[in-house]
Write a protein that holds these residues in place. Sequence first.
Motif, PDB file in Angstrom:
ATOM      1  N   ALA A 181       0.832  -1.207   0.000  1.00 37.24           N
ATOM      2  CA  ALA A 181       0.000   0.000   0.000  1.00 37.24           C
ATOM      3  C   ALA A 181       0.866   1.256   0.000  1.00 37.24           C
ATOM      4  N   LEU A 182       1.891   1.281   0.834  1.00 43.96           N
ATOM      5  CA  LEU A 182       2.756   2.459   0.898  1.00 43.96           C
ATOM      6  C   LEU A 182       3.547   2.629  -0.398  1.00 43.96           C
ATOM      7  N   LEU A 183       3.979   1.536  -0.990  1.00 42.51           N
ATOM      8  CA  LEU A 183       4.691   1.610  -2.264  1.00 42.51           C
ATOM      9  C   LEU A 183       3.778   2.195  -3.343  1.00 42.51           C
ATOM     10  N   CYS A 184       2.529   1.782  -3.348  1.00 43.15           N
ATOM     11  CA  CYS A 184       1.556   2.314  -4.295  1.00 43.15           C
ATOM     12  C   CYS A 184       1.381   3.816  -4.090  1.00 43.15           C
ATOM     13  N   MET A 185       1.307   4.252  -2.834  1.00 43.90           N
ATOM     14  CA  MET A 185       1.147   5.678  -2.560  1.00 43.90           C
ATOM     15  C   MET A 185       2.379   6.469  -2.990  1.00 43.90           C
TER      16      MET A 185
END
Length: 388
Positions: A212-216
């Motif tokens: 999720a953080l990588l996507c953000m």
Amino acid sequence: MKEPRPAQLDCAVLGLGSCGLDTLALVDSFPAPDEKIRARRLLIQGGGNCANALTAAARLGAPVAIISKAGSDAAGSSIEAELQGEGIDTQCLLFSKTGPSPTTYIIVDAAGGTRTCIHSPGEDMTAAEGEALGLERGVVLSSATKLVFLDGRHPEAAVQLLGGAHARGVPVLVEAEKPRPGLDVLLQGAQYVYTNATFPKTWTQELSLGSALLCMLRRLTSARWLVTTLGPSGLVAFQRQEGSGEPIDSGADLDRLMQKLWDEADARRKGTGGSEEAACTALNGSLIRVGACASGHLQLQDGTGFGVLVHQAASLETEVVDTTGAGDAFLGSLLVSVSVGASLEAAAKLGTVVAAAKCTELGARTGMPHLAQLHPSLQGVLESRRAA
């Protein structure tokens, strides 16, 4: 009702978002259906993410102003008076002719350590009200304004102020608590993004925090900082920067890197032998001690680099009384840190301490520390940066 009219606000931090009135009941345990119980304590005080965060910032010495909307009722009068009592500029606090003030009823369960919120919303600011304030033209911004803060409420007005901030070259910090109308536009335009623990996976629909953080990080190309608090664990934060770092091709890669840093932070904490630095004296007289941190560097497949920081939560000498507003307290300190140009590590250190102090008292604002409660090391960071 106060008619909206343009006013240049002389403040370092300008926040647009929610205000409200909270009624908190501290109970021994959460009631069963149809059960009648007595509260240990009852507290009525101002609430709302934006208003709470600005209160925390004001107590740390930042000149702040709020743009929000309440009702023309007793609750609205109380909201305004409390904000003014904290030194917050309320020139742009509007009052609805017909709608009620936002209110929240909160049950704090002492046994379970939980809080249950029942929220009754007020009216959103309209685009016409935002135009009357000159938000899109940045009329409310002064030469003293270092940061604009948007908590995702009043979406039409928030998008207008985002445009005004961009036009005036003022950076914007956006809080992402949960998906809301217009929030995606705000996030794409933000230089600083703050989220709670649940938002990244909810917003991206990814299963792991790393994914999720990588996507953000990939999607929010304007963001200089991305800060995500993780409740009692602490926080993880990213800062866009030049240079090489550990290659990150997947969420699993990022999860492994974060775990490596958490292990390093834990080893540092154990290495102190329980003698962590005391950084704040809470309202009840107990000491708040700084958690350990660890940092590294990463590089995405497209070559974009980020510094990454994990920071443990600060520790308390006493039990947690109430977590209501802990995120707002952290966010308020983050607003101050960004506005004075503090480093990411200094911002994380201050934020975890302020949030922990808040948890020693009932209600969102009661335990938020004033600048004088911080120990010299933390005071010095803020005051030296202001002087610079």
